[in-house]
Design an enzyme around this catalytic site. Sequence first.
Site, PDB file in Angstrom:
ATOM      1  N   ASP A   1      36.946  39.211  -3.367  1.00 25.07           N
ATOM      2  CA  ASP A   1      35.844  38.958  -2.431  1.00 25.07           C
ATOM      3  C   ASP A   1      35.415  37.498  -2.523  1.00 25.07           C
ATOM      4  OD1 ASP A   1      32.987  39.139  -4.246  1.00 25.07           O
ATOM      5  OD2 ASP A   1      34.761  40.048  -5.127  1.00 25.07           O
TER       6      ASP A   1
ATOM      7  N   ASN B   1      34.488  41.416 -14.587  1.00 28.73           N
ATOM      8  CA  ASN B   1      34.375  40.242 -15.458  1.00 28.73           C
ATOM      9  C   ASN B   1      35.422  40.171 -16.557  1.00 28.73           C
ATOM     10  OD1 ASN B   1      32.210  39.730 -13.843  1.00 28.73           O
ATOM     11  ND2 ASN B   1      30.671  40.126 -15.401  1.00 28.73           N
TER      12      ASN B   1
ATOM     13  N   HIS C   1      31.774  43.854  -3.536  1.00 31.81           N
ATOM     14  CA  HIS C   1      32.545  43.335  -4.672  1.00 31.81           C
ATOM     15  C   HIS C   1      33.872  44.081  -4.835  1.00 31.81           C
ATOM     16  CE1 HIS C   1      32.085  40.215  -7.563  1.00 31.81           C
ATOM     17  NE2 HIS C   1      31.747  40.931  -8.610  1.00 31.81           N
TER      18      HIS C   1
ATOM     19  N   TYR D   1      36.587  46.447 -15.420  1.00 26.35           N
ATOM     20  CA  TYR D   1      35.439  45.857 -14.731  1.00 26.35           C
ATOM     21  C   TYR D   1      35.785  44.418 -14.361  1.00 26.35           C
ATOM     22  CZ  TYR D   1      32.585  49.960 -15.629  1.00 26.35           C
ATOM     23  OH  TYR D   1      32.118  51.237 -15.663  1.00 26.35           O
TER      24      TYR D   1
ATOM     25  N   ASN E   1      33.350  35.468 -11.444  1.00 24.70           N
ATOM     26  CA  ASN E   1      33.627  35.800 -12.841  1.00 24.70           C
ATOM     27  C   ASN E   1      34.965  36.490 -13.061  1.00 24.70           C
ATOM     28  OD1 ASN E   1      31.299  34.612 -13.880  1.00 24.70           O
ATOM     29  ND2 ASN E   1      30.084  36.447 -13.471  1.00 24.70           N
TER      30      ASN E   1
ATOM     31  N   TYR F   1      30.296  52.021  -7.351  1.00 24.95           N
ATOM     32  CA  TYR F   1      30.791  50.744  -6.835  1.00 24.95           C
ATOM     33  C   TYR F   1      31.804  50.897  -5.699  1.00 24.95           C
ATOM     34  CZ  TYR F   1      28.832  48.980 -11.204  1.00 24.95           C
ATOM     35  OH  TYR F   1      27.993  48.661 -12.238  1.00 24.95           O
TER      36      TYR F   1
END
Length: 187
Positions: free
Chosen positions: A91, A66, A20, A64, A112, A15
């Site tokens: 973002d 969420n 993101h 993470y 989220n 990632y």
Amino acid sequence: MKYLIVGLGNIGDEYRNTRHNIGFMILDAFAEASNISFETQRYGDVGSGRVKNQQAVLLKPSTYMNLSGNAVRYWKEKENIDIDRILVVVDDLSLPVGAIRIRQRGSDAGHNGLKNIAAMLGTEKYARLKFGIGNDFPRGCQVDFVLGNFSSDDRTLLAERIPLAVDAIREYILAGIGSAMCKFNNK
């Protein structure tokens, strides 16, 4: 005064350079410009240092995207930071690549990470710096887009725009949300 500056992203090499993770990228740039280093601690990578006469706690959650609210709530309480001195860097699909929009509060707009932060803090009344990642993707491919890497043209633009976001964070800490909004929104 003490401020909590949170950059949102996902942990892991897969990632690292994704759209993101722009919150992590901006916070890394801010830390470097402020001579602040990160240590892995509970719920994330955390750095602390002075920005002129203010104290800043930087947080890149390891929960993470969420579940970012768990980390934000923990560090808010641990450091005894008021909700009005929290800034979340995130973002935003609705803004063109590199555009900055600072808000004193607002809805999660379907993000989220912001949704979880609001749920864990019990309010949407925390400041956020939204950094545009664009929305050039076919219908139904939003997840692939936000978890995809920036194009080479976008990376060139980011080299100019991330330092502006760093300046906006510094303005927020030193002069407040109103001044940061006036100086950096729509730039």
